[in-house]
Each structure stands twice: as structure tokens, then as C-alpha cells.
Design an enzyme around this catalytic site. Structure first.
Site, PDB file in Angstrom:
ATOM      1  N   HIS A  17       5.025   0.436  -3.093  1.00  0.00           N
ATOM      2  CA  HIS A  17       5.784   0.748  -2.206  1.00  0.00           C
ATOM      3  C   HIS A  17       6.952  -0.103  -1.910  1.00  0.00           C
ATOM      4  O   HIS A  17       8.031   0.385  -1.637  1.00  0.00           O
ATOM      5  CB  HIS A  17       5.027   0.501  -0.744  1.00  0.00           C
ATOM      6  CG  HIS A  17       3.821   1.374  -0.549  1.00  0.00           C
ATOM      7  ND1 HIS A  17       2.498   1.055  -0.331  1.00  0.00           N
ATOM      8  CD2 HIS A  17       3.861   2.710  -0.594  1.00  0.00           C
ATOM      9  CE1 HIS A  17       1.834   2.036  -0.349  1.00  0.00           C
ATOM     10  NE2 HIS A  17       2.603   3.239  -0.559  1.00  0.00           N
ATOM     11  N   LYS A  41     -10.603   8.874   5.372  1.00  0.00           N
ATOM     12  CA  LYS A  41     -11.750   8.272   6.191  1.00  0.00           C
ATOM     13  C   LYS A  41     -11.956   6.759   5.893  1.00  0.00           C
ATOM     14  O   LYS A  41     -12.571   6.081   6.981  1.00  0.00           O
ATOM     15  CB  LYS A  41     -12.856   8.975   5.932  1.00  0.00           C
ATOM     16  CG  LYS A  41     -12.749  10.405   6.430  1.00  0.00           C
ATOM     17  CD  LYS A  41     -14.273  11.253   6.440  1.00  0.00           C
ATOM     18  CE  LYS A  41     -14.124  12.679   6.318  1.00  0.00           C
ATOM     19  NZ  LYS A  41     -13.875  13.190   5.044  1.00  0.00           N
ATOM     20  N   ARG A  90       4.938   8.420  -8.814  1.00  0.00           N
ATOM     21  CA  ARG A  90       4.495   7.723 -10.062  1.00  0.00           C
ATOM     22  C   ARG A  90       4.321   8.248 -11.264  1.00  0.00           C
ATOM     23  O   ARG A  90       4.886   8.202 -12.153  1.00  0.00           O
ATOM     24  CB  ARG A  90       3.046   7.097  -9.563  1.00  0.00           C
ATOM     25  CG  ARG A  90       3.254   6.067  -8.291  1.00  0.00           C
ATOM     26  CD  ARG A  90       2.020   5.756  -7.604  1.00  0.00           C
ATOM     27  NE  ARG A  90       1.512   7.003  -6.832  1.00  0.00           N
ATOM     28  CZ  ARG A  90       0.837   6.916  -5.696  1.00  0.00           C
ATOM     29  NH1 ARG A  90       0.413   5.742  -5.298  1.00  0.00           N
ATOM     30  NH2 ARG A  90       0.637   7.928  -4.838  1.00  0.00           N
ATOM     31  N   SER A 128      -2.723   2.612  -2.951  1.00  0.00           N
ATOM     32  CA  SER A 128      -3.330   1.941  -2.124  1.00  0.00           C
ATOM     33  C   SER A 128      -4.881   1.878  -2.037  1.00  0.00           C
ATOM     34  O   SER A 128      -5.652   1.089  -1.942  1.00  0.00           O
ATOM     35  CB  SER A 128      -2.925   2.342  -0.629  1.00  0.00           C
ATOM     36  OG  SER A 128      -1.454   2.083  -0.640  1.00  0.00           O
TER      37      SER A 128
END
Ligand code: ADP
Length: 162
Positions: A17, A41, A90, A128
Site C-alpha cells: 500500500h 469477518k 498486483r 493484508s
């Protein structure tokens, strides 16, 4: 100059990022990083903590504003008079989802363009979610994330051990 906004969940912000932020910040003014709640979640960090980590990790990069993005991206772009939405690409695996989002956003609000930037090759496989998983299994992620994130992850491990 042209205004741009880079939306993402940033849970947590990674060096990938940061690579995109550094490239885009040179091209746009104002440049806004928008931290969104996201739909996954297994969120590791709360929204305010994710925002704080983006602020701390981007210190030293001139003129960046960091906001929390609630609701529809297209609506916020309209309100903030954003010309360009930045997304990182990416690999080909990102392409289909990104194209769908870009076309949907164009339908919702044709007033901005989505622009894709490629990171340095060493960040092409950095997600991430991978950082969260590797960390949860005890792996070292310190060279994949900025120092404030490394510290926040270490703190969560320390607190869990109490
Ligand atoms: P992720 O997809 O890693 O869970 P985000 O939802 O925060 O993260 O992603 C926000 C934007 O940043 C997306 O356009 C995504 O493709 C891009 N991005 C995420 N990681 C990287 C990376 N390593 N290199 C380039 N772009 C990236």
C-alpha cells in the site's frame, strides 16, 4: 491540480500500500487515503486503529489526508470533488474484481476515473490478509509492513500473552 483518493481496508497497511501511496502522492494534489470498514469477518484492527496506523506510516510523505470512508465510495467522491480513484493492481488475479468495481463506480457516478498503479515487483504477492495469517501463526512480518504496524502487531501479541 487533479485530486485523487485511494480507498482500501488497510487491515493493516502494508509496504505494498505504501508503495502505491508514494507513487500517487507525487502525481495528485490533494491526495486522500480513505480507510473503509471492509466486509471481511477476520478484521484484526478496528477502523480508528487502521486509520491511525495509516497516518503514522505515511508521516514524511508530503500532503496526505487520511479519512474514514463510510458508505458508498461514489457518494464520497462526489462530495469531495475527487477526479481520480487510485487502485493497486498486483497480478491478473486482481483484475476481474477491480474492473467490476471500476465499472460499477462509473455507473454510480461518472464524475471520476479509476486509475490503476502497479507496485514494485517485490510487493506483487503482498496482501493484508496474508500478513494477518502469517502473523497469527507466529511468523515474522516485520519486513512486509511499516514500523508502526509491526509495533501494533507485537503489542497485540504481548497483550494476548498477558
Ligand atoms: P488487500 O487487498 O491487501 O486486503 P485493501 O483492500 O486494503 O487490501 O486494498 C486496497 C487497494 O490496494 C486495492 O486496490 C489493492 O489491490 C491495493 N493493494 C493492496 N496490496 C497491494 C500491494 N501489495 N501492491 C499494490 N497494490 C496493493
Amino acid at each position: 491540480m487533479t485530486s485523487a483518493l485511494y480507498p482500501g481496508t488497510f487491515d493493516p497497511i502494508t509496504n505494498g500500500h505504501l508503495d502505491i501511496i508514494e507513487r500517487a502522492a507525487k502525481l495528485f494534489d490533494p491526495f486522500v487515503v480513505a480507510v473503509a470498514p471492509g466486509t471481511h469477518k477476520d478484521a484484526r484492527f478496528s477502523l480508528p486503529v487502521r486509520k491511525r496506523l495509516v497516518v503514522e506510516s505515511t508521516r514524511g510523505i508530503a500532503d496526505i489526508e487520511v479519512i474514514i470512508l463510510e458508505g458508498l465510495l461514489a457518494e464520497r467522491c462526489k462530495e469531495l470533488a475527487i477526479d481520480v480513484v487510485i487502485r493497486g493492481l498486483r497480478a491478473v488475479s486482481d483484475f476481474e474484481y477491480e474492473m467490476m468495481m471500476a465499472l460499477m463506480n462509473r455507473k454510480l457516478y461518472p464524475g471520476f476515473e479509476t486509475l490503476f498503479l502497479m507496485p514494485s515487483a517485490r510487493y506483487v504477492y503482498l496482501h493484508s490478509s496474508t500478513v494477518r495469517e502469517v502473523f497469527a501463526l507466529g511468523g515474522d512480518v516485520s519486513d512486509l509492513v511499516p514500523e508502526p504496524v509491526s509495533k501494533a502487531l507485537r503489542d497485540t501479541r504481548r497483550d494476548a500473552g498477558k
